[in-house]
Design a protein around this motif. Sequence first.
Motif, PDB file in Angstrom:
ATOM      1  N   LEU A 229      32.321  23.889 -26.392  1.00  0.00           N
ATOM      2  CA  LEU A 229      31.255  24.754 -25.874  1.00  0.00           C
ATOM      3  C   LEU A 229      31.242  26.076 -26.624  1.00  0.00           C
ATOM      4  CD1 LEU A 229      29.035  25.149 -23.714  1.00  0.00           C
ATOM      5  CD2 LEU A 229      30.785  26.192 -22.262  1.00  0.00           C
ATOM      6  N   THR A 230      30.077  26.483 -27.080  1.00  0.00           N
ATOM      7  CA  THR A 230      29.907  27.775 -27.749  1.00  0.00           C
ATOM      8  C   THR A 230      29.137  28.721 -26.836  1.00  0.00           C
ATOM      9  OG1 THR A 230      27.808  27.145 -28.758  1.00  0.00           O
ATOM     10  CG2 THR A 230      29.824  26.642 -29.999  1.00  0.00           C
ATOM     11  N   ASP A 231      29.209  29.997 -27.152  1.00  0.00           N
ATOM     12  CA  ASP A 231      28.462  30.975 -26.371  1.00  0.00           C
ATOM     13  C   ASP A 231      26.967  30.695 -26.475  1.00  0.00           C
ATOM     14  OD1 ASP A 231      28.016  33.404 -24.862  1.00  0.00           O
ATOM     15  OD2 ASP A 231      27.392  34.323 -26.750  1.00  0.00           O
ATOM     16  N   TRP A 234      26.020  27.892 -24.185  1.00  0.00           N
ATOM     17  CA  TRP A 234      26.080  28.326 -22.787  1.00  0.00           C
ATOM     18  C   TRP A 234      24.855  29.166 -22.427  1.00  0.00           C
ATOM     19  CZ3 TRP A 234      28.379  27.150 -18.433  1.00  0.00           C
ATOM     20  CH2 TRP A 234      28.403  28.074 -17.380  1.00  0.00           C
ATOM     21  N   GLN A 235      24.480  30.096 -23.302  1.00  0.00           N
ATOM     22  CA  GLN A 235      23.335  30.964 -23.003  1.00  0.00           C
ATOM     23  C   GLN A 235      22.020  30.190 -23.030  1.00  0.00           C
ATOM     24  OE1 GLN A 235      23.968  33.745 -21.773  1.00  0.00           O
ATOM     25  NE2 GLN A 235      26.074  34.063 -22.461  1.00  0.00           N
ATOM     26  N   ALA A 236      21.988  29.063 -23.738  1.00  0.00           N
ATOM     27  CA  ALA A 236      20.767  28.249 -23.780  1.00  0.00           C
ATOM     28  C   ALA A 236      20.616  27.373 -22.541  1.00  0.00           C
ATOM     29  CB  ALA A 236      20.776  27.362 -25.028  1.00  0.00           C
ATOM     30  N   ARG A 243      13.737  23.430 -18.053  1.00  0.00           N
ATOM     31  CA  ARG A 243      12.781  22.488 -18.659  1.00  0.00           C
ATOM     32  C   ARG A 243      13.093  21.039 -18.299  1.00  0.00           C
ATOM     33  NH1 ARG A 243      13.462  25.999 -23.340  1.00  0.00           N
ATOM     34  NH2 ARG A 243      14.958  24.501 -24.215  1.00  0.00           N
ATOM     35  N   GLY A 244      14.187  20.814 -17.587  1.00  0.00           N
ATOM     36  CA  GLY A 244      14.551  19.461 -17.178  1.00  0.00           C
ATOM     37  C   GLY A 244      15.217  18.650 -18.265  1.00  0.00           C
ATOM     38  N   GLU A 245      15.874  19.301 -19.227  1.00  0.00           N
ATOM     39  CA  GLU A 245      16.529  18.591 -20.330  1.00  0.00           C
ATOM     40  C   GLU A 245      17.870  18.023 -19.867  1.00  0.00           C
ATOM     41  OE1 GLU A 245      16.820  20.687 -24.014  1.00  0.00           O
ATOM     42  OE2 GLU A 245      14.864  21.645 -23.772  1.00  0.00           O
ATOM     43  N   VAL A 246      17.886  16.742 -19.616  1.00  0.00           N
ATOM     44  CA  VAL A 246      19.117  16.086 -19.156  1.00  0.00           C
ATOM     45  C   VAL A 246      20.215  16.201 -20.205  1.00  0.00           C
ATOM     46  CG1 VAL A 246      20.126  13.874 -18.443  1.00  0.00           C
ATOM     47  CG2 VAL A 246      17.818  14.504 -17.694  1.00  0.00           C
ATOM     48  N   GLN A 247      19.822  16.200 -21.485  1.00  0.00           N
ATOM     49  CA  GLN A 247      20.806  16.255 -22.570  1.00  0.00           C
ATOM     50  C   GLN A 247      21.652  17.527 -22.504  1.00  0.00           C
ATOM     51  OE1 GLN A 247      21.231  13.621 -24.448  1.00  0.00           O
ATOM     52  NE2 GLN A 247      23.029  14.590 -25.407  1.00  0.00           N
ATOM     53  N   ALA A 248      21.160  18.548 -21.839  1.00  0.00           N
ATOM     54  CA  ALA A 248      21.918  19.793 -21.731  1.00  0.00           C
ATOM     55  C   ALA A 248      23.266  19.583 -21.060  1.00  0.00           C
ATOM     56  CB  ALA A 248      21.105  20.827 -20.946  1.00  0.00           C
ATOM     57  N   LEU A 249      23.341  18.586 -20.171  1.00  0.00           N
ATOM     58  CA  LEU A 249      24.594  18.321 -19.452  1.00  0.00           C
ATOM     59  C   LEU A 249      25.106  16.903 -19.657  1.00  0.00           C
ATOM     60  CD1 LEU A 249      23.727  19.972 -15.999  1.00  0.00           C
ATOM     61  CD2 LEU A 249      25.127  20.940 -17.817  1.00  0.00           C
ATOM     62  N   ALA A 250      24.449  16.147 -20.537  1.00  0.00           N
ATOM     63  CA  ALA A 250      24.771  14.723 -20.655  1.00  0.00           C
ATOM     64  C   ALA A 250      26.208  14.452 -21.070  1.00  0.00           C
ATOM     65  CB  ALA A 250      23.808  14.050 -21.642  1.00  0.00           C
ATOM     66  N   LEU A 285      18.419  34.441 -18.626  1.00  0.00           N
ATOM     67  CA  LEU A 285      18.013  33.924 -17.329  1.00  0.00           C
ATOM     68  C   LEU A 285      16.532  34.158 -17.062  1.00  0.00           C
ATOM     69  CD1 LEU A 285      21.040  35.398 -15.348  1.00  0.00           C
ATOM     70  CD2 LEU A 285      20.643  32.954 -15.759  1.00  0.00           C
ATOM     71  N   PRO A 286      15.854  33.201 -16.420  1.00  0.00           N
ATOM     72  CA  PRO A 286      14.497  33.482 -15.926  1.00  0.00           C
ATOM     73  C   PRO A 286      14.572  34.505 -14.793  1.00  0.00           C
ATOM     74  CG  PRO A 286      15.229  31.304 -15.228  1.00  0.00           C
ATOM     75  CD  PRO A 286      16.299  31.833 -16.143  1.00  0.00           C
ATOM     76  N   SER A 287      13.444  35.000 -14.375  1.00  0.00           N
ATOM     77  CA  SER A 287      13.401  36.019 -13.322  1.00  0.00           C
ATOM     78  C   SER A 287      12.747  35.441 -12.071  1.00  0.00           C
ATOM     79  CB  SER A 287      12.631  37.250 -13.801  1.00  0.00           C
ATOM     80  OG  SER A 287      13.277  37.828 -14.915  1.00  0.00           O
ATOM     81  N   PRO A 288      13.534  34.851 -11.190  1.00  0.00           N
ATOM     82  CA  PRO A 288      12.960  34.238  -9.979  1.00  0.00           C
ATOM     83  C   PRO A 288      12.304  35.275  -9.079  1.00  0.00           C
ATOM     84  CG  PRO A 288      15.229  33.515 -10.342  1.00  0.00           C
ATOM     85  CD  PRO A 288      14.978  34.669 -11.268  1.00  0.00           C
ATOM     86  N   LYS A 289      11.253  34.845  -8.385  1.00  0.00           N
ATOM     87  CA  LYS A 289      10.571  35.721  -7.436  1.00  0.00           C
ATOM     88  C   LYS A 289      10.993  35.417  -6.002  1.00  0.00           C
ATOM     89  CE  LYS A 289       6.464  36.238 -10.382  1.00  0.00           C
ATOM     90  NZ  LYS A 289       7.030  35.481 -11.522  1.00  0.00           N
ATOM     91  N   ARG A 290      11.493  34.187  -5.773  1.00  0.00           N
ATOM     92  CA  ARG A 290      11.864  33.789  -4.413  1.00  0.00           C
ATOM     93  C   ARG A 290      13.275  33.207  -4.409  1.00  0.00           C
ATOM     94  NH1 ARG A 290       8.803  29.799  -1.570  1.00  0.00           N
ATOM     95  NH2 ARG A 290       8.632  28.627  -3.531  1.00  0.00           N
ATOM     96  N   PRO A 291      14.178  33.737  -3.610  1.00  0.00           N
ATOM     97  CA  PRO A 291      15.537  33.196  -3.560  1.00  0.00           C
ATOM     98  C   PRO A 291      15.667  31.946  -2.699  1.00  0.00           C
ATOM     99  CG  PRO A 291      15.391  35.135  -2.163  1.00  0.00           C
ATOM    100  CD  PRO A 291      14.062  35.008  -2.862  1.00  0.00           C
ATOM    101  N   ALA A 292      14.716  31.696  -1.774  1.00  0.00           N
ATOM    102  CA  ALA A 292      14.884  30.600  -0.809  1.00  0.00           C
ATOM    103  C   ALA A 292      15.129  29.238  -1.475  1.00  0.00           C
ATOM    104  CB  ALA A 292      13.681  30.540   0.137  1.00  0.00           C
TER     105      ALA A 292
END
Length: 336
Positions: A229-231, A234-236, A243-250, A285-292
Amino acid sequence: MNADLPWLQQPLADALVRARSHALLVQGPAGVGQLELAVKLAQSWLCEDRAEGQPACGHCASCKLFASGTHPDFQLLLPEALDAAARESLGLPFEEPDAPKAGKAKPSREIKVEAVRNLLAFAQATSARGRAKVVVIFPAEALNGVAANALLKTLEEPSGLLRFVLASHDGASLLPTIRSRCQPLPLALPEREAALQWLATQGVKEPEGLLDATGGRPQQALSWAEAGLTDAAWQALPKRVARGEVQALADWAPPRAIDALQRLCHDLVRRAHGQPGQFFATASLPSPKRPAPLLAWDAELRRAARHADHPLNASLWIESLVAQAQAAVTASLRAA
């Protein structure tokens, strides 16, 4: 031994001066050296040529036996699943685990009563070198209920000069009767600069990001770096998951994938409340508007974590986790 973590020097010195009990409980967050400190204490207590309050000399007969993993008055009790890796990290001899066979149970992550019973036989025997005998148990929370109860009497009334060091990442989960028989020895996160310098000496490039990713735990940061794992990767991760990229954790083991998603969820909740990221750079990080939706996702992740070691189908499980994450992040970005 290989367990030279510079931030342990002061806690070791303090413990050698202040320890008054025959049983110590080294406790603190994972990845900061509980096992290494426990083993250093054991070596120091067994050393035959050290000054009062000083660590092991490293050159006496006892220290040489200890370094070779053959000291007759030392026992290290570990779960089967951690035994080889832990001994290797300490520079002690170990046996390579057999390849798993079909139908054969996986090595246990618990310390079972049979192991404790074997330990009690060691505890009751006479010291081979005529000094103390020392037992290190790690992680102490891996003692299952039966094993912990089997240990209680010896922990309370040890025979001869028997000493214990229990090392734990989760002292609160130990039986109260175990905790009450031990002198606590808290171990905090190391200073950031000391951790970064150590990671640099281990060959970790751009260690700042990985150290932040692990919450300041240098051993965990090193483990992640050694796993590839590289920085940058991790930041990506936040945007790839969004975006729903399963490969990110495959390629990640299920427990590690859950851990990463929990860290991401934690940081997104912080962002929803106007706070910077803790494990990820805020710019990643994205900027969420709702924490729920994020709080609901967090509850789902906690439920999933209970089964992370035994998913029926790891690849489908990862796909489900990523889809769940994408849905939660997307919902959190919508205006209230």
